[in-house]
Design an enzyme around this catalytic site. Sequence first.
Site, PDB file in Angstrom:
ATOM      1  N   TYR A   1       0.794  -1.227   0.000  1.00 10.09           N
ATOM      2  CA  TYR A   1       0.000   0.000   0.000  1.00 10.09           C
ATOM      3  C   TYR A   1       0.831   1.284   0.000  1.00 10.09           C
ATOM      4  O   TYR A   1       0.259   2.374   0.009  1.00 10.09           O
ATOM      5  CB  TYR A   1      -0.961  -0.012   1.199  1.00 10.09           C
ATOM      6  CG  TYR A   1      -1.760  -1.296   1.287  1.00 10.09           C
ATOM      7  CD1 TYR A   1      -2.510  -1.739   0.196  1.00 10.09           C
ATOM      8  CD2 TYR A   1      -1.741  -2.094   2.436  1.00 10.09           C
ATOM      9  CE1 TYR A   1      -3.228  -2.934   0.250  1.00 10.09           C
ATOM     10  CE2 TYR A   1      -2.460  -3.277   2.502  1.00 10.09           C
ATOM     11  CZ  TYR A   1      -3.202  -3.702   1.407  1.00 10.09           C
ATOM     12  OH  TYR A   1      -3.905  -4.886   1.452  1.00 10.09           O
TER      13      TYR A   1
ATOM     14  N   HIS B 100      -8.392   0.014  -5.968  1.00  8.19           N
ATOM     15  CA  HIS B 100      -7.521  -0.636  -4.993  1.00  8.19           C
ATOM     16  C   HIS B 100      -6.083  -0.215  -5.253  1.00  8.19           C
ATOM     17  O   HIS B 100      -5.656  -0.166  -6.416  1.00  8.19           O
ATOM     18  CB  HIS B 100      -7.641  -2.164  -5.080  1.00  8.19           C
ATOM     19  CG  HIS B 100      -9.022  -2.637  -4.771  1.00  8.19           C
ATOM     20  ND1 HIS B 100      -9.506  -2.693  -3.484  1.00  8.19           N
ATOM     21  CD2 HIS B 100     -10.041  -3.005  -5.575  1.00  8.19           C
ATOM     22  CE1 HIS B 100     -10.765  -3.099  -3.516  1.00  8.19           C
ATOM     23  NE2 HIS B 100     -11.107  -3.285  -4.768  1.00  8.19           N
TER      24      HIS B 100
HETATM   25  C1  DQA Z   1      -7.116  -2.964  -0.729  1.00 10.64           C
HETATM   26  C2  DQA Z   1      -7.092  -4.458  -1.086  1.00 10.64           C
HETATM   27  C3  DQA Z   1      -7.911  -5.270  -0.101  1.00 10.64           C
HETATM   28  O1  DQA Z   1      -7.862  -6.645  -0.447  1.00 10.64           O
HETATM   29  C4  DQA Z   1      -7.359  -5.109   1.306  1.00 10.64           C
HETATM   30  O2  DQA Z   1      -8.155  -5.784   2.229  1.00 10.64           O
HETATM   31  C5  DQA Z   1      -7.166  -3.686   1.690  1.00 10.64           C
HETATM   32  C6  DQA Z   1      -6.672  -2.735   0.700  1.00 10.64           C
HETATM   33  C7  DQA Z   1      -6.204  -2.149  -1.666  1.00 10.64           C
HETATM   34  O3  DQA Z   1      -6.371  -0.941  -1.728  1.00 10.64           O
HETATM   35  O4  DQA Z   1      -5.315  -2.705  -2.297  1.00 10.64           O
HETATM   36  O5  DQA Z   1      -7.354  -3.312   2.830  1.00 10.64           O
HETATM   37  O6  DQA Z   1      -8.442  -2.483  -0.898  1.00 10.64           O
END
Ligand code: DQA
Length: 147
Positions: free
Chosen positions: A22, A101
């Site tokens: 992230y 995402h």
């Molecule tokens: C997310 C991907 C999801 O699977 C995960 O649970 C997250 C972050 C992303 O931004 O990549 O919390 O949404």
Amino acid sequence: MIIHIVHGVNLDRLGVRQNEFYGSHTLEERIPILTGWLNKNWPNVELRSFQSNLEGEVVNYLNDNDEPENAFLINPGAFTHSSLAIADSVAGLKAFVLEVHLSHTYAREAYRCRSLLASYTCGTISGLGWDGYRLGIEALIGLQDRN
Ligand code: DQA
């Protein structure tokens, strides 16, 4: 037009949690950058940001801010894969909704490959980090212009 950027569970922990997926930036750092970029390019479009770790609060925010001339860019976090309540809310919205995402969810665990809300959105951007948010905002403005 107002674009609501909605973040779900654990996304208040960006910059701290799993930086390899992230990145190292927090929401508090990135939202003003997006706002500055938006103001420069589309001064008539307003950006509002909301984050909650509580499923029902996300549902309330979506339902309470649903106007056909506005749009939602939503990263529900793990709610993506688990929340029928958020999926049902998204299914009933009049505004355009785009899912985003940071990480490439389709290249991760099998359970991250399923999004309960995806079929009710106008699209998904996955794996492009914060660039995905810029692309998502641009796409939502384009969709609204053509509407
Ligand atoms: C997310 C991907 C999801 O699977 C995960 O649970 C997250 C972050 C992303 O931004 O990549 O919390 O949404």
